[in-house]
Design a protein around this motif. Structure first.
Motif, PDB file in Angstrom:
ATOM      1  N   ARG A  20       0.846  -1.210   0.000  1.00  0.00           N
ATOM      2  CA  ARG A  20       0.000   0.000   0.000  1.00  0.00           C
ATOM      3  C   ARG A  20       0.872   1.248   0.000  1.00  0.00           C
ATOM      4  NH1 ARG A  20      -1.234   3.432   3.818  1.00  0.00           N
ATOM      5  NH2 ARG A  20      -0.653   2.086   5.557  1.00  0.00           N
ATOM      6  N   GLU A  21       1.870   1.258   0.852  1.00  0.00           N
ATOM      7  CA  GLU A  21       2.751   2.421   0.930  1.00  0.00           C
ATOM      8  C   GLU A  21       3.555   2.607  -0.360  1.00  0.00           C
ATOM      9  OE1 GLU A  21       4.886   1.636   4.552  1.00  0.00           O
ATOM     10  OE2 GLU A  21       3.383   2.692   5.768  1.00  0.00           O
ATOM     11  N   ASP A  22       3.938   1.496  -0.998  1.00  0.00           N
ATOM     12  CA  ASP A  22       4.653   1.593  -2.276  1.00  0.00           C
ATOM     13  C   ASP A  22       3.809   2.290  -3.341  1.00  0.00           C
ATOM     14  OD1 ASP A  22       6.843   0.305  -1.186  1.00  0.00           O
ATOM     15  OD2 ASP A  22       6.445  -1.617  -2.182  1.00  0.00           O
ATOM     16  N   LYS A  23       2.492   2.117  -3.257  1.00  0.00           N
ATOM     17  CA  LYS A  23       1.585   2.763  -4.209  1.00  0.00           C
ATOM     18  C   LYS A  23       1.198   4.174  -3.758  1.00  0.00           C
ATOM     19  CE  LYS A  23      -0.818  -0.924  -6.673  1.00  0.00           C
ATOM     20  NZ  LYS A  23       0.172  -1.794  -7.014  1.00  0.00           N
ATOM     21  N   ASP A  24       1.684   4.555  -2.565  1.00  0.00           N
ATOM     22  CA  ASP A  24       1.429   5.880  -2.007  1.00  0.00           C
ATOM     23  C   ASP A  24      -0.068   6.175  -1.888  1.00  0.00           C
ATOM     24  OD1 ASP A  24       2.399   8.201  -0.822  1.00  0.00           O
ATOM     25  OD2 ASP A  24       2.298   9.329  -2.696  1.00  0.00           O
ATOM     26  N   ILE A  25      -0.801   5.190  -1.348  1.00  0.00           N
ATOM     27  CA  ILE A  25      -2.229   5.399  -1.099  1.00  0.00           C
ATOM     28  C   ILE A  25      -2.503   5.222   0.393  1.00  0.00           C
ATOM     29  CG2 ILE A  25      -2.969   4.724  -3.415  1.00  0.00           C
ATOM     30  CD1 ILE A  25      -3.836   2.049  -2.262  1.00  0.00           C
ATOM     31  N   THR A  26      -3.561   5.830   0.842  1.00  0.00           N
ATOM     32  CA  THR A  26      -3.921   5.777   2.253  1.00  0.00           C
ATOM     33  C   THR A  26      -4.721   4.509   2.563  1.00  0.00           C
ATOM     34  OG1 THR A  26      -6.014   6.942   1.943  1.00  0.00           O
ATOM     35  CG2 THR A  26      -4.044   8.301   2.339  1.00  0.00           C
ATOM     36  N   GLN A  27      -4.819   4.222   3.847  1.00  0.00           N
ATOM     37  CA  GLN A  27      -5.678   3.111   4.268  1.00  0.00           C
ATOM     38  C   GLN A  27      -7.114   3.377   3.838  1.00  0.00           C
ATOM     39  OE1 GLN A  27      -5.239   2.662   8.510  1.00  0.00           O
ATOM     40  NE2 GLN A  27      -3.423   1.371   8.297  1.00  0.00           N
ATOM     41  N   LYS A  28      -7.545   4.608   3.950  1.00  0.00           N
ATOM     42  CA  LYS A  28      -8.916   4.972   3.570  1.00  0.00           C
ATOM     43  C   LYS A  28      -9.165   4.681   2.093  1.00  0.00           C
ATOM     44  CE  LYS A  28     -12.934   7.012   4.107  1.00  0.00           C
ATOM     45  NZ  LYS A  28     -14.017   6.187   4.577  1.00  0.00           N
ATOM     46  N   GLN A  29      -8.208   5.061   1.235  1.00  0.00           N
ATOM     47  CA  GLN A  29      -8.374   4.820  -0.197  1.00  0.00           C
ATOM     48  C   GLN A  29      -8.453   3.324  -0.497  1.00  0.00           C
ATOM     49  OE1 GLN A  29      -4.870   7.135  -1.150  1.00  0.00           O
ATOM     50  NE2 GLN A  29      -6.096   8.542  -2.386  1.00  0.00           N
ATOM     51  N   ILE A  51      -7.427 -11.752   7.754  1.00  0.00           N
ATOM     52  CA  ILE A  51      -7.966 -11.242   6.497  1.00  0.00           C
ATOM     53  C   ILE A  51      -8.826 -12.321   5.841  1.00  0.00           C
ATOM     54  CG2 ILE A  51      -7.416 -10.254   4.246  1.00  0.00           C
ATOM     55  CD1 ILE A  51      -4.701  -9.435   5.406  1.00  0.00           C
ATOM     56  N   PRO A  52     -10.095 -12.023   5.568  1.00  0.00           N
ATOM     57  CA  PRO A  52     -10.967 -12.997   4.911  1.00  0.00           C
ATOM     58  C   PRO A  52     -10.477 -13.303   3.490  1.00  0.00           C
ATOM     59  CG  PRO A  52     -12.245 -11.174   5.810  1.00  0.00           C
ATOM     60  CD  PRO A  52     -10.811 -10.797   5.912  1.00  0.00           C
ATOM     61  N   THR A  53     -10.824 -14.473   3.010  1.00  0.00           N
ATOM     62  CA  THR A  53     -10.386 -14.924   1.692  1.00  0.00           C
ATOM     63  C   THR A  53     -10.760 -13.941   0.589  1.00  0.00           C
ATOM     64  OG1 THR A  53     -10.599 -17.209   2.425  1.00  0.00           O
ATOM     65  CG2 THR A  53     -10.485 -16.848   0.057  1.00  0.00           C
ATOM     66  N   ASP A  54     -11.986 -13.419   0.604  1.00  0.00           N
ATOM     67  CA  ASP A  54     -12.391 -12.506  -0.466  1.00  0.00           C
ATOM     68  C   ASP A  54     -11.553 -11.230  -0.475  1.00  0.00           C
ATOM     69  OD1 ASP A  54     -13.766 -11.761   1.948  1.00  0.00           O
ATOM     70  OD2 ASP A  54     -15.162 -10.561   0.772  1.00  0.00           O
ATOM     71  N   ILE A  55     -11.143 -10.768   0.682  1.00  0.00           N
ATOM     72  CA  ILE A  55     -10.297  -9.572   0.761  1.00  0.00           C
ATOM     73  C   ILE A  55      -8.882  -9.912   0.298  1.00  0.00           C
ATOM     74  CG2 ILE A  55      -9.285  -7.835   2.292  1.00  0.00           C
ATOM     75  CD1 ILE A  55     -12.271  -7.392   1.806  1.00  0.00           C
ATOM     76  N   LEU A  56      -8.384 -11.098   0.651  1.00  0.00           N
ATOM     77  CA  LEU A  56      -7.066 -11.517   0.157  1.00  0.00           C
ATOM     78  C   LEU A  56      -7.033 -11.554  -1.366  1.00  0.00           C
ATOM     79  CD1 LEU A  56      -6.020 -14.415   2.557  1.00  0.00           C
ATOM     80  CD2 LEU A  56      -4.816 -12.252   2.205  1.00  0.00           C
ATOM     81  N   ILE A  57      -8.088 -12.067  -1.948  1.00  0.00           N
ATOM     82  CA  ILE A  57      -8.170 -12.137  -3.415  1.00  0.00           C
ATOM     83  C   ILE A  57      -8.179 -10.727  -4.002  1.00  0.00           C
ATOM     84  CG2 ILE A  57      -9.663 -12.796  -5.358  1.00  0.00           C
ATOM     85  CD1 ILE A  57     -10.483 -15.265  -3.587  1.00  0.00           C
ATOM     86  N   LYS A  58      -8.973  -9.828  -3.432  1.00  0.00           N
ATOM     87  CA  LYS A  58      -9.021  -8.450  -3.925  1.00  0.00           C
ATOM     88  C   LYS A  58      -7.663  -7.768  -3.788  1.00  0.00           C
ATOM     89  CE  LYS A  58     -13.928  -7.562  -2.985  1.00  0.00           C
ATOM     90  NZ  LYS A  58     -14.858  -6.764  -2.178  1.00  0.00           N
ATOM     91  N   LEU A  59      -6.986  -7.985  -2.655  1.00  0.00           N
ATOM     92  CA  LEU A  59      -5.658  -7.395  -2.455  1.00  0.00           C
ATOM     93  C   LEU A  59      -4.653  -7.932  -3.465  1.00  0.00           C
ATOM     94  CD1 LEU A  59      -5.391  -7.416   1.443  1.00  0.00           C
ATOM     95  CD2 LEU A  59      -5.204  -5.388  -0.021  1.00  0.00           C
ATOM     96  N   ALA A  60      -4.661  -9.239  -3.667  1.00  0.00           N
ATOM     97  CA  ALA A  60      -3.745  -9.850  -4.637  1.00  0.00           C
ATOM     98  C   ALA A  60      -4.011  -9.317  -6.035  1.00  0.00           C
ATOM     99  CB  ALA A  60      -3.873 -11.365  -4.602  1.00  0.00           C
ATOM    100  N   ASN A  61      -5.268  -9.190  -6.406  1.00  0.00           N
ATOM    101  CA  ASN A  61      -5.620  -8.649  -7.722  1.00  0.00           C
ATOM    102  C   ASN A  61      -5.192  -7.187  -7.848  1.00  0.00           C
ATOM    103  OD1 ASN A  61      -6.719 -11.062  -8.597  1.00  0.00           O
ATOM    104  ND2 ASN A  61      -8.806 -10.490  -8.059  1.00  0.00           N
ATOM    105  N   TYR A  62      -5.462  -6.405  -6.827  1.00  0.00           N
ATOM    106  CA  TYR A  62      -5.130  -4.986  -6.870  1.00  0.00           C
ATOM    107  C   TYR A  62      -3.619  -4.769  -6.997  1.00  0.00           C
ATOM    108  CZ  TYR A  62      -4.699  -0.105  -5.626  1.00  0.00           C
ATOM    109  OH  TYR A  62      -4.378   1.224  -5.646  1.00  0.00           O
ATOM    110  N   HIS A  63      -2.842  -5.529  -6.234  1.00  0.00           N
ATOM    111  CA  HIS A  63      -1.382  -5.359  -6.239  1.00  0.00           C
ATOM    112  C   HIS A  63      -0.696  -6.229  -7.294  1.00  0.00           C
ATOM    113  CE1 HIS A  63      -1.344  -2.734  -2.777  1.00  0.00           C
ATOM    114  NE2 HIS A  63      -1.998  -3.614  -2.044  1.00  0.00           N
ATOM    115  N   ASN A  64      -1.475  -7.075  -7.968  1.00  0.00           N
ATOM    116  CA  ASN A  64      -0.950  -7.987  -8.985  1.00  0.00           C
ATOM    117  C   ASN A  64       0.172  -8.872  -8.433  1.00  0.00           C
ATOM    118  OD1 ASN A  64      -0.986  -9.155 -11.538  1.00  0.00           O
ATOM    119  ND2 ASN A  64       0.621  -7.815 -12.288  1.00  0.00           N
TER     120      ASN A  64
END
Length: 81
Positions: A20-29, A51-64
């Motif tokens: 998250r910090e590498d992308k320079d975005i806030t926790q809120k964003q 972290i629930p599975t659905d959130i892990l998947i979203k995080l992995a997708n977002y950060h590739n």
């Protein structure tokens, strides 16, 4: 969802904060991207909530990156295809 005991809140998932910090975005964003509150996301980063599975998947997708990379099971961020 696993709730950790007070005093056990060591960083279980240090890579989600780092990415998250590498992308320079806030926790809120990022919490808005994940459709959760900033407080819940903050609890994920601090290790106060598992972290629930659905959130892990979203995080992995977002950060590739792979979920194994997010969970520190590998140092290779690449996904298997």
């Amino acid at each position: 969802m696993i709730k950790l005991k007070r005093g056990d809140n060591y960083m279980l998932f240090p890579r989600i904060r780092s990415l998250r910090e590498d992308k320079d975005i806030t926790q809120k964003q990022l919490s808005e991207i994940l459709s959760c509150s900033q407080r819940v996301y903050s609890n994920y980063e601090r290790g106060e909530l598992d972290i629930p599975t659905d959130i892990l998947i979203k995080l992995a997708n977002y950060h590739n990156v792979s979920i194994d990379f997010l969970l520190s099971q590998t140092d290779n961020p690449k996904r298997n295809k």
